[in-house]
Write a protein that holds these residues in place. Structure first.
Motif, PDB file in Angstrom:
ATOM      1  N   ILE A 164      38.562   0.862  61.172  1.00 50.31           N
ATOM      2  CA  ILE A 164      37.184   1.389  61.090  1.00 50.31           C
ATOM      3  C   ILE A 164      36.193   0.232  61.003  1.00 50.31           C
ATOM      4  CG2 ILE A 164      35.589   2.697  59.614  1.00 50.31           C
ATOM      5  CD1 ILE A 164      38.062   4.461  58.818  1.00 50.31           C
ATOM      6  N   TYR A 181      31.107   4.271  56.065  1.00 50.55           N
ATOM      7  CA  TYR A 181      32.337   5.057  56.083  1.00 50.55           C
ATOM      8  C   TYR A 181      33.022   5.014  54.732  1.00 50.55           C
ATOM      9  CZ  TYR A 181      31.190   4.896  60.886  1.00 50.55           C
ATOM     10  OH  TYR A 181      30.478   5.055  62.042  1.00 50.55           O
ATOM     11  N   SER A 214      33.400  -0.869  63.855  1.00 46.91           N
ATOM     12  CA  SER A 214      31.981  -0.705  63.495  1.00 46.91           C
ATOM     13  C   SER A 214      31.301  -2.062  63.330  1.00 46.91           C
ATOM     14  CB  SER A 214      31.844   0.119  62.213  1.00 46.91           C
ATOM     15  OG  SER A 214      32.458  -0.552  61.124  1.00 46.91           O
ATOM     16  N   GLY A 218      27.240   1.965  60.921  1.00 48.80           N
ATOM     17  CA  GLY A 218      27.591   3.157  60.158  1.00 48.80           C
ATOM     18  C   GLY A 218      28.145   2.850  58.767  1.00 48.80           C
ATOM     19  N   GLY A 271      28.838  -2.291  60.296  1.00 46.00           N
ATOM     20  CA  GLY A 271      29.377  -1.100  59.655  1.00 46.00           C
ATOM     21  C   GLY A 271      29.981  -1.452  58.295  1.00 46.00           C
ATOM     22  N   ASP A 284      28.673   8.309  57.393  1.00 43.98           N
ATOM     23  CA  ASP A 284      28.896   8.738  58.786  1.00 43.98           C
ATOM     24  C   ASP A 284      30.311   9.246  59.036  1.00 43.98           C
ATOM     25  OD1 ASP A 284      26.347   7.683  60.326  1.00 43.98           O
ATOM     26  OD2 ASP A 284      26.897   6.209  58.808  1.00 43.98           O
ATOM     27  N   GLN A 327      34.813   7.773  65.568  1.00 41.31           N
ATOM     28  CA  GLN A 327      33.829   7.093  66.413  1.00 41.31           C
ATOM     29  C   GLN A 327      32.942   6.135  65.617  1.00 41.31           C
ATOM     30  OE1 GLN A 327      31.831  10.598  67.939  1.00 41.31           O
ATOM     31  NE2 GLN A 327      33.366  10.905  69.503  1.00 41.31           N
ATOM     32  N   PRO A 328      33.527   5.154  64.932  1.00 37.32           N
ATOM     33  CA  PRO A 328      32.713   4.286  64.062  1.00 37.32           C
ATOM     34  C   PRO A 328      31.620   3.590  64.869  1.00 37.32           C
ATOM     35  CG  PRO A 328      35.058   3.909  63.704  1.00 37.32           C
ATOM     36  CD  PRO A 328      34.947   4.763  64.929  1.00 37.32           C
ATOM     37  N   ASN A 329      30.414   3.543  64.317  1.00 35.97           N
ATOM     38  CA  ASN A 329      29.319   2.879  65.048  1.00 35.97           C
ATOM     39  C   ASN A 329      28.890   1.621  64.318  1.00 35.97           C
ATOM     40  OD1 ASN A 329      26.697   3.291  63.513  1.00 35.97           O
ATOM     41  ND2 ASN A 329      27.533   5.387  63.568  1.00 35.97           N
ATOM     42  N   ARG A 330      28.170   0.776  65.004  1.00 32.96           N
ATOM     43  CA  ARG A 330      27.952  -0.603  64.557  1.00 32.96           C
ATOM     44  C   ARG A 330      27.157  -0.755  63.275  1.00 32.96           C
ATOM     45  NH1 ARG A 330      25.667  -3.927  68.839  1.00 32.96           N
ATOM     46  NH2 ARG A 330      24.577  -4.963  67.198  1.00 32.96           N
TER      47      ARG A 330
END
Ligand SMILES: C[S@@+](CC[C@H](N)C(=O)[O-])C[C@H]1O[C@@H](n2cnc3c(N)ncnc32)[C@H](O)[C@@H]1O
Length: 301
Positions: A41, A27, A45, A25, A49, A98, A20-23
């Motif tokens: 990813i 990783y 994001s 985040g 991200g 995240d 669920q990559p967020n804007r």
């Protein structure tokens, strides 16, 4: 050779779905390969991200750099083992992230490059190193271990039931320098494998694990990865054989046990590729994805 960049990564949709990559985040892809999952990813994001990508293999990193170039500084790529995860995060000033992905095993590019020595279906030198700086190649183990040490290695890392016969045949045929030579020696010692399985599969798996010390690396990284997640952050691991999967399963079970556990299991049963993916990419058939989520720490009373 097929263009590795055209290859769809294993369980691609599932990985994006569970991470669920967020804007905004952060990783980590600890096994960047050609950057297929990492691309997804970074895309998911957008716009801010960021992703740290690690791999031991400079050839994989070259492909990943090309593929991830459109994301500019949002992708940070380093040639390093995922076992150095904590140090890499500290170097970036990232205390927590995240989401973390580990897609274990071999890339198609590595498997299809005969000189790397990973495949018994092609002829190449007995190398099998992910990292060319690693001083130990498969040929060193094949030609220098004692018969008993070889048998142990084949049994432990290949779950080869005929480990003694195979070790004996290897010792009698030494020196062995090529993948094809080794595959023939193993085939002559075992005659037949499990239905559909080439008789040298287990020997090649065992040598590769030993050369790259893969199981030790995996056991080391899992707790470090969990420590590095923000509450609600997820760790996703794709394993390709039962030895890897057992370590992932047991570690997740152990760390997810009891009240106050730092993680909860998102996948009580592993996620496996569906028939469509297996038809498109037969190598995906043994993949098993397990995911955990970091639990928010209880506030001190
Ligand atoms: C299955 S591939 C990853 C493919 C990638 N997910 C993609 O989408 O292209 C596994 C990668 O892990 C790398 N690798 C293996 N052991 C590693 C380690 N200890 N640290 C970092 N990378 C490692 C291999 O070199 C290989 O490129």
């Amino acid at each position: 050779m097929r263009d590795p960049l055209s290859h769809r990564p294993v369980l691609y949709n599932e990985i994006i779905h569970v991470l669920q990559p967020n804007r905004a985040g952060r990783y980590v892809d600890g096994t960047l390969g050609a950057g297929g999952h990492a691309w997804g990813i970074l895309k998911a994001s957008e716009p801010e991200g960021r992703l740290l990508g690690l791999d031991l293999d400079p050839e994989a990193l070259r492909l990943a750099r090309d593929r991830l170039a459109p994301f500019g500084k949002r992708a940070h790529i380093v040639q390093a083992s995922y076992t150095t995860l904590r140090a890499q995060l500290d170097a970036l000033g990232w205390e927590m992230v995240d989401g973390i992905l580990l897609d274990l095993g071999l890339s198609s590019m590595q498997m299809d490059t005969s000189e790397r020595g990973f495949s018994f279906q092609q002829d190449g030198s007995l190398d099998m190193r992910f990292d060319p700086r690693n001083p130990v190649q498969a040929a060193d183990l094949v030609n220098n271990l004692t018969e008993a040490e070889l048998a142990d290695l084949l049994f432990k890392y290949g779950e080869e039931r005929r480990s003694r016969q195979v070790a004996r045949a290897i010792v009698l045929a030494r020196p062995i320098h090529t993948t094809r030579q080794l595959a023939k020696v193993v085939a002559s010692a075992t005659r037949s494998g499990k239905q559909g399985m080439h008789p040298a599969t287990r020997t090649f798996q065992a040598l590769r694990i030993a050369v790259n010390q893969e199981l030790d690396a995996l056991a080391k990284v899992l707790p470090e990865a969990i420590i590095s997640l923000v509450p609600g952050g997820r760790l996703a691991v794709i394993a390709f054989h039962s030895l890897e999967d057992r370590i992932v399963k047991q570690t997740f079970r152990e760390l997810g046990k009891g009240a106050g556990a730092p993680i909860r299991l998102i996948t009580p049963k592993p996620i496996r590729p569906g028939p469509e993916e297996i038809a498109y990419n037969p190598r995906s058939r043994s993949a098993r994805l397990r995911v955990v989520e970091k639990v928010a720490e209880r506030m001190a009373a």
